[in-house]
Motif scaffolding. Structure first.
Motif, PDB file in Angstrom:
ATOM      1  N   GLU A  47      -6.688  -2.092 -10.927  1.00 55.16           N
ATOM      2  CA  GLU A  47      -5.606  -2.920 -11.440  1.00 55.16           C
ATOM      3  C   GLU A  47      -4.728  -3.443 -10.306  1.00 55.16           C
ATOM      4  O   GLU A  47      -4.355  -4.611 -10.266  1.00 55.16           O
ATOM      5  N   TYR A  48      -4.432  -2.546  -9.381  1.00 54.13           N
ATOM      6  CA  TYR A  48      -3.493  -2.894  -8.307  1.00 54.13           C
ATOM      7  C   TYR A  48      -4.091  -3.918  -7.341  1.00 54.13           C
ATOM      8  O   TYR A  48      -3.361  -4.644  -6.679  1.00 54.13           O
ATOM      9  N   CYS A  49      -5.445  -3.935  -7.276  1.00 50.87           N
ATOM     10  CA  CYS A  49      -6.111  -4.855  -6.360  1.00 50.87           C
ATOM     11  C   CYS A  49      -5.788  -6.319  -6.676  1.00 50.87           C
ATOM     12  O   CYS A  49      -5.896  -7.187  -5.815  1.00 50.87           O
ATOM     13  N   GLU A  60      -7.667  -8.282   2.889  1.00 51.86           N
ATOM     14  CA  GLU A  60      -7.625  -7.204   3.886  1.00 51.86           C
ATOM     15  C   GLU A  60      -7.228  -5.879   3.229  1.00 51.86           C
ATOM     16  O   GLU A  60      -7.828  -4.836   3.471  1.00 51.86           O
ATOM     17  N   LEU A  61      -6.237  -5.969   2.381  1.00 50.24           N
ATOM     18  CA  LEU A  61      -5.771  -4.752   1.712  1.00 50.24           C
ATOM     19  C   LEU A  61      -6.777  -4.251   0.679  1.00 50.24           C
ATOM     20  O   LEU A  61      -6.885  -3.044   0.446  1.00 50.24           O
ATOM     21  N   MET A  74       0.829  -1.208   0.000  1.00 49.06           N
ATOM     22  CA  MET A  74       0.000   0.000   0.000  1.00 49.06           C
ATOM     23  C   MET A  74       0.859   1.252   0.000  1.00 49.06           C
ATOM     24  O   MET A  74       0.554   2.244  -0.658  1.00 49.06           O
ATOM     25  N   GLY A  75       1.963   1.188   0.763  1.00 49.06           N
ATOM     26  CA  GLY A  75       2.859   2.349   0.834  1.00 49.06           C
ATOM     27  C   GLY A  75       3.446   2.663  -0.526  1.00 49.06           C
ATOM     28  O   GLY A  75       3.528   3.829  -0.930  1.00 49.06           O
ATOM     29  N   ASN A  76       3.834   1.615  -1.228  1.00 45.21           N
ATOM     30  CA  ASN A  76       4.405   1.828  -2.562  1.00 45.21           C
ATOM     31  C   ASN A  76       3.384   2.455  -3.502  1.00 45.21           C
ATOM     32  O   ASN A  76       3.685   3.371  -4.262  1.00 45.21           O
ATOM     33  N   PHE A  77       2.171   1.897  -3.425  1.00 48.51           N
ATOM     34  CA  PHE A  77       1.126   2.420  -4.315  1.00 48.51           C
ATOM     35  C   PHE A  77       0.808   3.876  -3.959  1.00 48.51           C
ATOM     36  O   PHE A  77       0.607   4.709  -4.849  1.00 48.51           O
ATOM     37  N   TYR A  78       0.804   4.137  -2.655  1.00 50.20           N
ATOM     38  CA  TYR A  78       0.510   5.513  -2.231  1.00 50.20           C
ATOM     39  C   TYR A  78       1.573   6.464  -2.774  1.00 50.20           C
ATOM     40  O   TYR A  78       1.253   7.510  -3.349  1.00 50.20           O
TER      41      TYR A  78
END
Lengths: 589, 273
Positions: B205-207, B213-214, B167-171
Motif C-alpha cells: 500500500e505504502y509503495c 528508488e524507494l 521511509m523513516g516514517n513508515f519504519y
C-alpha cells in the motif's frame, strides 16, 4: 625465548617411533638393502635418510609364530625383514585364530566411572609435558597351533631385504594377508607411513620397487576380491594381472579445490572439470575396475548430464557392454554411461579380449541375467554401490547432492532427518557425555530435501586427514574408525587443514584450573623450569598448546555411537555412503 | 508399508493386547472379589515409574541401555496403556477426596502434556525444516538483532539518498514494532505468517506514495520481513518443542511423589500395613 631455556612446543620427531633405534643401529640399517642402494644426497637437509630411519622406524624382534600383521587390520606401517624369515599366509584365517575381538570397549563400570569423573572444564588435559607414551600400544600376539592352522593353506616366505605391508600403508586400506614370524629372533624394521612416504619421494628405486610389488602381489589380491575373478584358476589370474593396465585420472589434491568449485561454478561446469575416464557412446577397450577414489557415472539427459550412480574402490564397470558385444559381434554396443574422475581415481583396465576369453565363459547364470540388455550397471562387483532402482528410491537430486558435497567418501556419515529432528540436542549432549563433556560434532550442515549432512567426521574411505600427520596420531582403528591419539597429537593442525569437510576442530587444551596450557621452559638438562610459586614457566608468547579433536564414533564405548543411541526420534543415523541400499531404505522409512 | 508404519502397527497391536489383558485380569479380580484396586494401583505405579525411567535413560547415553528411540516407543505405548490402567484403577468414575483429586489431576496433566508433546514433536519439525533458513535456537536473538540493524541501515540509506522522511516514517509507524517484537509460542495458534502478511500488505500500500528508488529499498525490506517471519516461526516452534517438557517432566515427578503417598495411605488405611 629465554637464553637459558628452550621451548618444547611439540614438533615432528619430538617423540621417535622407537627410542631404541639409536644412531649406531641406523648406521647398520643403512648398510642393508634396500637402503644401501639409496643416495642420501637426494634427501633434503630437513629430512635426511638417517633421520627418517632414526625417527620413523622401529625395530621388532619376534618370536616364532608371532603375528606381525593380521588380515583385515588397518595399518600405517610397512615392514622390512632384516633377519630371519616372515611367512605370509595367502589364504584367510578364521577370525578366532587371529584373536580378533571387538576391541578395547569400556565395560559398564568403566563407562559409569568415566561419566562420574567427567571434567567440569572443557578440553581439560593433564599438562602436555607429563603425558606418557602408551606402553602397551600395538601389542603383538602369537598365532597358536600353527601346523594345524596353516594346514592346507598356501604360504610364502619373505627373506631379509623384502618389504611387505606397504600397499596397505600407502593406500590406507586393510591388510590383505596375515604375516607371522617364521623363526625365533626374526628381526623386522617397521617403517611408519610418514617415513615410507618420504622414502618414496626421495628414493626413486624405492618407488619403482613398491609399484612393481603392487603388480606382483597387491594386484592379485585386488582382482581376487571381485566375484568374477575369484573363481578363475591361478594361471588365468596371473595372465590377467600381467596384462592389466594402470590408469590414473584427476588430481590427488582434489580436496583443496572442490569447495571453491562448489561455490563458484554451476553443476554442468563442475562436471566439465572432472576428467573423463570413459565417454558415453565409446567402445569399451576393457573392464574398468576402480582401485582408488570415486567415479561419477552419468548419462546425457536433455541438454545436460544426469548422475545416475557412483563407483568406489573395488567396483567395476563395462562387463555388460563387453558381454553384449561378445553375444552379438555384428552389433556394436557402446558405453551407456560416461565415467568421470571425482577428485583422483586409480583404475585398472582388464583388456576386453581377456575378459571375453577368461571371464565371460565362467559367469554364472544369475550374473548373465543381469548382463542382458534390460540390466543396469554391472552388479558383479562387491558391493553394488547404487542401482537405478536405488536411485529412484533416493529421489532426484539427492545423488547429485551427495556427489557435490563429496559425502560419498563417508564411511560413517552423520545424516539427520530434519522432518523428525526436534532440535532437542540430545545427540550433542550424548556425544559430550561420552567425551568428557566435549561434544565432537556440530549439529549443522548442508541440507537437501529435509536431509542434513551434519558436521561430524565421516570416517572417510579415503581419509585425507591422515596424509599430512607427522606423528601418525590420526590413524584408522582395526574396526575402521579414524581416530586421533590425544597422547601423540602435537597440535600442528595438518589434519584439520586437510579435512575437506571441516570436521576436525583444533582446541586449546586446559589445565586443572581451566587455564590454557602453554609450552614451558626447559633448562639445559631438559628439566622443566619452575618459578618461585612452584608453577611451570610458560612461554605464552608461543601461543597455547592445541590438540586436534573430532568424532571418534565412540569406538571405545559399548553399544556404538552415543549420538545415534541418544536420539529419541530416529532422526539420526551414521551411514556408510557406499551402502546405498541402506541409505535408500533409511530415506524411505 | 514403510518402517514407521510397520512399527506403529506392531506397537499399537501390542498396546491393545496389553489393554485387553489388563481388562481381563481386572474383571477376573472383580469376579473373584479380590482387591482389584490394589493390584491395578501397583501396576499403575510400576508403569509410571517405568515411564519416568526414560528421562533417566536420556541422562546416560554412554551406557548400552538400548537406543533412546526404543525407549521412546516404549514410553509412548506404555503411556497409553497406563491411561487405560488408570481408568481401571479409578473404576471409571471421578475421584473423591483431596488426595485422589490431586493425584488424578496430576495424572491427567502428565498424560495430556505427553499426548500434546507427541503431536508437537511429530508436526513441528517438518514445518521448521520448510520454513526457511535453518536456525540454531540459542542464536536466534543474535540473528534478530543483526536483522534489525540491517533494516535500520536500509531505512537510513533510503532517507539519505532520497532526502525524504517517507521511509523513516513508515519504519517508525509500522516496521519498528514488528522487527523489535520477539515472537511467542502463541504465534503458532492460527496462521503463523499472519503478522508478516499484514506488514507486507501495508508495504504494498505504502509503495503507492514512493518513487522508484524507494520502491527498490522497499523490495530489500520485503526480504527482511520474510527473514523475520522465518525467525519468528522458528523461535516459536523451537521454544514450544522445549517448553512442553517443562510441563511434562516436573508434573511427572510430582505425580510419583503423590502416588507414593497415595499408595502408603491406601495400604495403611486399608489395613494392609
Amino acid at each position: 625465548m629465554d637464553a637459558s631455556g628452550q621451548t618444547i612446543r611439540p614438533a615432528r620427531w619430538d617423540e621417535p617411533f622407537d627410542a631404541d633405534v639409536t644412531p649406531e643401529r641406523v648406521e647398520r640399517i643403512l648398510t642393508l638393502p634396500p637402503f644401501d642402494r639409496m643416495d642420501p644426497q637426494r634427501f633434503p637437509r630437513h629430512l635426511p635418510l638417517a633421520g627418517i630411519l632414526r625417527n620413523d622406524t622401529r625395530l621388532l624382534t619376534l618370536k616364532q609364530d608371532q603375528i606381525i600383521v593380521r588380515e583385515g587390520d588397518y595399518g600405517n606401517s610397512a615392514f622390512l625383514v632384516l633377519e630371519g624369515t616372515a611367512r605370509v599366509v595367502l589364504e584367510s584365517l578364521p577370525r578366532e585364530v587371529l584373536g580378533r575381538s571387538e576391541g578395547a570397549k569400556k565395560g559398564w563400570f568403566q563407562s559409569i566411572a568415566r561419566a562420574l569423573g567427567t571434567r567440569r572444564l572443557r578440553e581439560q588435559r593433564p599438562h602436555h609435558t607429563i603425558r606418557q607414551r602408551e606402553a602397551d600400544e600395538d601389542e603383538l600376539t602369537l598365532l597358536h597351533d600353527v601346523p594345524r592352522v596353516l594346514e592346507g593353506k598356501r604360504t610364502n616366505d619373505l627373506q631379509p631385504g623384502e618389504l611387505f605391508g606397504e600397499i596397505a600403508a600407502l593406500g590406507r586400506s586393510p591388510r590383505t594377508a596375515t604375516v607371522i614370524a617364521a623363526q625365533n629372533g626374526t628381526q623386522m624394521l617397521e617403517i611408519r607411513w610418514q617415513g615410507l612416504r618420504d622414502l618414496m619421494s626421495y628414493a626413486p628405486e624405492m618407488k619403482a620397487h613398491i609399484e612393481q610389488r603392487f603388480r606382483e602381489h597387491g594386484l592379485r589380491s585386488l582382482l581376487r576380491a571381485l566375484d568374477i575373478i575369484r573363481r578363475l584358476p591361478q594361471e588365468a589370474v596371473d595372465e590377467i594381472a600381467a596384462a592389466t593396465e594402470f590408469e590414473r585420472h584427476g588430481r590427488m589434491d582434489w580436496y583443496g579445490s572442490y569447495q571453491q568449485l562448489l561455490d563458484k561454478t554451476t553443476p554442468s561446469e563442475r562436471l566439465r572439470t572432472e576428467p573423463m575416464i570413459l565417454q558415453q557412446g565409446d567402445y569399451l577397450n576393457g573392464l574398468i575396475i576402480v582401485r582408488g577414489g570415486f567415479v561419477r557415472v552419468s548419462r546425457k539427459y536433455h541438454l545436460g548430464e544426469q548422475t545416475t550412480a557412483y563407483l568406489g574402490k573395488g567396483q567395476c564397470y563395462g562387463l555388460k557392454e563387453i558381454y553384449q558385444n561378445a553375444q552379438k559381434p555384428g552389433e556394436l554396443v557402446t558405453s551407456e554411461h560416461s565415467l568421470r574422475a571425482v577428485g583422483y581415481v586409480d583404475v585398472l583396465v582388464i583388456p576386453t579380449v581377456l575378459v571375453e576369453r577368461l571371464i565371460l565363459p565362467r559367469l554364472t547364470a544369475a550374473e548373465i541375467r543381469k548382463l542382458e540388455p534390460q540390466g543396469s550397471i554391472s552388479k558383479t562387483a562387491r558391493p553394488v554401490k547404487l542401482s537405478e532402482d536405488a536411485r529412484e528410491k533416493l529421489g532426484p537430486g539427492i545423488v547429485e547432492f551427495f556427489m557435490d558435497k563429496r559425502t560419498i567418501n563417508g564411511g560413517a556419515t552423520m545424516l539427520i532427518d530434519l522432518d523428525r529432528c526436534t532440535r532437542c540436542d540430545d545427540c550433542v549432549r550424548g556425544c559430550a557425555s561420552a567425551h568428557d563433556g566435549n561434544p565432537r560434532f556440530i549439529r549443522q550442515g548442508d541440507q537437501l530435501e529435509g536431509i542434513q549432512i551434519t558436521q561430524a567426521c565421516m570416517h572417510c574411505h579415503d581419509p585425507i586427514c591422515m596424509i599430512p600427520c607427522p606423528t601418525g596420531a590420526i590413524h584408522r582403528e582395526e574396526s575402521g574408525e579414524v581416530v586421533i591419539n590425544d597422547r601423540t597429537c602435537i597440535g600442528c593442525s595438518s589434519c584439520a587443514n586437510n579435512c575437506p569437510y571441516n570436521n576436525i576442530q583444533m582446541v586449546e587444551i586446559r589445565d586443572e584450573r581451566g587455564m590454557p596450557q602453554f609450552p614451558v621452559k626447559l633448562d639445559a638438562k631438559q628439566r622443566i623450569v619452575f618459578d618461585s610459586q612452584g608453577s611451570m614457566t610458560s612461554l605464552s608468547a608461543d601461543g597455547a598448546v592445541q590438540r586436534a579433536t573430532k568424532c571418534d564414533l565412540c569406538h571405545d564405548l559399548l553399544g556404538g555411537p552415543a549420538c545415534v543411541r541418544a536420539c529419541p526420534h530416529d532422526a539420526l543415523i551414521r551411514l556408510d555412503m557406499q551402502e546405498t541400499d541402506k541409505l535408500a531404505a533409511w530415506l524411505n522409512r | 508399508m514403510n518402517f514407521f508404519a510397520r512399527r506403529r502397527l506392531r506397537n499399537t497391536l501390542l498396546c491393545l493386547v496389553g489393554m485387553v489383558l489388563a481388562y481381563g485380569l481386572w474383571r477376573m479380580l472383580k469376579i473373584a472379589l479380590r482387591p482389584a484396586a490394589i493390584y491395578t494401583g501397583f501396576a499403575l505405579l510400576a508403569l509410571v515409574l517405568a515411564l519416568a525411567l526414560f528421562n533417566g535413560r536420556k541422562k546416560l547415553p554412554f551406557l548400552p541401555l538400548m537406543k533412546a528411540s526404543s525407549w521412546l516407543q516404549f514410553h509412548i505405548y506404555a503411556g497409553w496403556l497406563s491411561v487405560f490402567v488408570f481408568l481401571l484403577h479409578s473404576g471409571f468414575r471421578l475421584p473423591t477426596g483431596m488426595l485422589e483429586t490431586i493425584l488424578s489431576v496430576l495424572f491427567v496433566i502428565v498424560a495430556l502434556s505427553g499426548v500434546a508433546g507427541l503431536f508437537i514433536t511429530r508436526l513441528l519439525p517438518p514445518a521448521i525444516t520448510r520454513s526457511g533458513e535453518p536456525l540454531v535456537y540459542e542464536r536466534i536473538p543474535r540473528y534478530q538483532h543483526a536483522l534489525r540493524t540491517e533494516v535500520e541501515g536500509i531505512v537510513e540509506d533510503a532517507e539519505r539518498q532520497s532526502g525524504s522522511t517517507a521511509m523513516g516514517n513508515f519504519y517508525m509507524s509500522t516496521l519498528a514494532p514488528y522487527f523489535q517484537r520477539r515472537s511467542s509460542v502463541l504465534l503458532l495458534a492460527g496462521n503463523p505468517s499472519r503478522h508478516s502478511q499484514r506488514i507486507l500488505g501495508q508495504m504494498d500500500e505504502y509503495c503507492r506514495y514512493l518513487d522508484e528508488e524507494l520502491v527498490g529499498s522497499m523490495g530489500r525490506l520485503r526480504e527482511c520481513v520474510e527473514r523475520k517471519r522465518n525467525l519468528d516461526f522458528q523461535n516459536a516452534a523451537q521454544r514450544l518443542l522445549k517448553l512442553w517438557l517443562f510441563v511434562h517432566i516436573p508434573f511427572t515427578y510430582s505425580l510419583i511423589i503423590v502416588a507414593l503417598v497415595h499408595a502408603w495411605v491406601a495400604l495403611v488405611y486399608g489395613g494392609r500395613l
